[in-house]
Design a protein around this motif. Structure first.
Motif, short mmCIF file in Angstrom:
data_model
loop_
_atom_site.label_atom_id
_atom_site.label_comp_id
_atom_site.label_asym_id
_atom_site.label_seq_id
_atom_site.Cartn_x
_atom_site.Cartn_y
_atom_site.Cartn_z
N GLY A 35 84.12 42.45 81.17
CA GLY A 35 84.52 43.24 82.32
C GLY A 35 84.67 42.47 83.62
N ASP A 36 84.41 41.18 83.60
CA ASP A 36 84.45 40.39 84.83
C ASP A 36 85.22 39.09 84.57
N PRO A 37 86.56 39.13 84.67
CA PRO A 37 87.36 37.92 84.40
C PRO A 37 86.99 36.74 85.28
N GLY A 38 86.60 37.02 86.54
CA GLY A 38 86.25 35.91 87.43
C GLY A 38 85.01 35.18 86.95
N LEU A 39 83.97 35.92 86.59
CA LEU A 39 82.76 35.31 86.06
C LEU A 39 83.05 34.58 84.76
N ARG A 40 83.85 35.21 83.92
CA ARG A 40 84.20 34.58 82.64
C ARG A 40 84.89 33.24 82.87
N ARG A 41 85.79 33.19 83.81
CA ARG A 41 86.51 31.95 84.10
C ARG A 41 85.58 30.90 84.70
N ARG A 42 84.69 31.32 85.60
CA ARG A 42 83.77 30.35 86.22
C ARG A 42 82.85 29.74 85.18
N LEU A 43 82.30 30.57 84.31
CA LEU A 43 81.42 30.03 83.28
C LEU A 43 82.18 29.13 82.30
N ALA A 44 83.41 29.52 81.96
CA ALA A 44 84.20 28.70 81.05
C ALA A 44 84.49 27.33 81.63
N LEU A 45 84.82 27.28 82.92
CA LEU A 45 85.10 25.99 83.56
C LEU A 45 83.83 25.15 83.67
N ALA A 46 82.70 25.80 83.96
CA ALA A 46 81.44 25.06 84.05
C ALA A 46 81.06 24.49 82.69
N ALA A 47 81.25 25.28 81.63
CA ALA A 47 80.95 24.78 80.29
C ALA A 47 81.88 23.64 79.90
N GLY A 48 83.16 23.76 80.27
CA GLY A 48 84.10 22.68 79.97
C GLY A 48 83.73 21.39 80.68
N ALA A 49 83.25 21.50 81.92
CA ALA A 49 82.84 20.30 82.66
C ALA A 49 81.64 19.63 81.98
N ILE A 50 80.67 20.42 81.52
CA ILE A 50 79.53 19.84 80.80
C ILE A 50 79.99 19.23 79.49
N ALA A 51 80.90 19.90 78.79
CA ALA A 51 81.38 19.39 77.50
C ALA A 51 81.98 18.00 77.64
N ARG A 52 82.64 17.74 78.76
CA ARG A 52 83.25 16.42 78.95
C ARG A 52 82.21 15.31 79.08
N GLU A 53 80.97 15.68 79.39
CA GLU A 53 79.91 14.66 79.46
C GLU A 53 79.58 14.10 78.08
N PHE A 54 79.83 14.90 77.04
CA PHE A 54 79.43 14.50 75.68
C PHE A 54 80.61 13.84 74.97
N ALA A 55 81.03 12.72 75.52
CA ALA A 55 82.18 12.00 74.99
C ALA A 55 81.77 11.11 73.82
N PRO A 56 82.69 10.90 72.86
CA PRO A 56 82.36 10.05 71.71
C PRO A 56 81.89 8.65 72.09
N VAL A 57 82.47 8.07 73.15
CA VAL A 57 82.07 6.71 73.52
C VAL A 57 80.62 6.68 73.98
#
Length: 355
Positions: free
Chosen positions: A312-334
């Motif tokens: 019910g809250d697209p803004g919150l959904r988008r903010r959390l998705a972007l925050a999770a994506g930023a953390i995911a980039r920390e876990f790089a294969p290298v």
């Protein structure tokens, strides 16, 4: 840095994917790697990987400790054939009984005693007394032990006591982020026959969910365990490309797991900018911090409420998705590869010091 690594693998859980990815990474650093399979064979036939399968048993798929007695001798023989200069073992008990001939790294992805402590509300079975003992023997033999999170390192210490040469090396994914339009459904993925994934809570949450819940992954385990669901849409085991496509489409990814030393499926979903709803367990708190909605394990209504909040809250959904994506980039294969190689170097140095 070693030049030739013999690594154990199994085809049942996440170790299979881990080992394949690491073998390719090691090849890029001019480290030859042979995978030695134990337990049920994988149906996959990976290209470009040196793989030898054995008839050796996995500790968590046997009731009889005697079934494991040939592992140390077979590992030593295979190491000589391959001319290995380091053993990388993906199950702690596999190091029990090994001689001091080669450096040994144990990656403690998971084990039955730490799983039991997180999932079961009952005493450890006396018939399985050999499991923690044999794991402890293997951890003592290892020249370095790797845990996939600090939370799991703490769980290991709580079960086995202090461990020398313990390294935390986070897992990784090479999944590229995708900004494809999201669809109004919830995705979950896991080996649902594993009680620790808590399929029952997910199914109850699906009954109350405002969006459909799709459940990817096997529902029948290697020992005949079977999970039946009434409300979540059970997709079964999917090819990697199909699961990846679903993660790209899913607006929300949920994990009800009570036990996750790391949680690779969550990482992959986050890399595709899904908003996360996660069980409030130590590893998920450690890894995802402010980038998820957390729900107490087993609380189906809480999961359904969190899904409704995000739906019910697209803004919150988008903010959390972007925050999770930023953390995911920390876990790089290298980063993961460098951590494993550092553990290899530490194991080699400690092996020499131990004589």
């Amino acid at each position: 840095m070693p030049r030739r690594v013999l690594m154990t693998v199994d085809g049942v859980g996440g170790v299979w994917r881990y080992a394949l990815d690491l073998a390719h990474g090691l090849a890029g650093r001019n480290v030859a790697c042979r995978l030695l399979g134990l337990g049920p064979r994988s149906d996959a036939d990976p290209e470009g990987v040196d793989l030898v399968w054995t008839d050796l048993a996995l500790d968590w798929l046997t009731e009889d400790e005697a079934a494991l007695d040939g592992i140390a001798a077979r590992l030593a023989a295979e190491a000589r054939v391959f001319d290995a200069d380091l053993l990388h073992l993906n199950v702690a008990s596999q190091a029990a009984g090994l001689t001091r001939t080669l450096p040994v790294v144990v990656v403690a992805h998971s084990c039955v005693p730490t799983w039991w402590r997180a999932v079961k509300d009952s005493p450890w079975p006396s018939a399985w007394a050999w499991q923690p003992r044999r794991n402890r023997d293997g951890l003592d033999r290892a020249d370095a032990t790797v845990a996939p999170s600090a939370s799991h390192a703490a769980a290991l210490a709580a079960v086995y006591g202090p461990l020398e040469g313990l390294h935390v090396v986070y897992n990784a994914t090479d999944a590229a982020s995708c900004d494809a339009p999201k669809q109004p459904f919830v995705l979950a993925a896991g080996r649902w026959w594993d009680e620790g994934k808590d399929a029952a809570t997910l199914d109850r949450a699906a009954h109350a969910s405002v969006w459909p819940v799709r459940m990817a992954g096997a529902r029948r385990g290697p020992s005949g365990e079977t999970v039946v669901t009434a409300h979540a849409e059970a997709l079964g085991s999917l090819p990697p490309e199909r699961l990846r496509a679903l993660m790209q489409e899913a607006a929300i990814f949920v994990s009800t797991s009570r036990y996750e030393p790391f949680g690779l499926a969550v990482l992959e979903a986050a890399s595709h900018h899904a908003a996360l709803v996660l069980a409030d367990i130590p590893s998920f708190r450690e890894l995802w911090r402010e980038a998820a909605l957390f729900v107490p394990p087993g609380h189906a209504d809480g999961f359904a409420d969190a899904i409704a909040t995000l739906a019910g809250d697209p803004g919150l959904r988008r903010r959390l998705a972007l925050a999770a994506g930023a953390i995911a980039r920390e876990f790089a294969p290298v980063r993961h590869l460098n951590g494993v190689l550092a553990a290899y170097d530490a194991a080699t140095a400690r092996h020499r010091a131990r004589g």
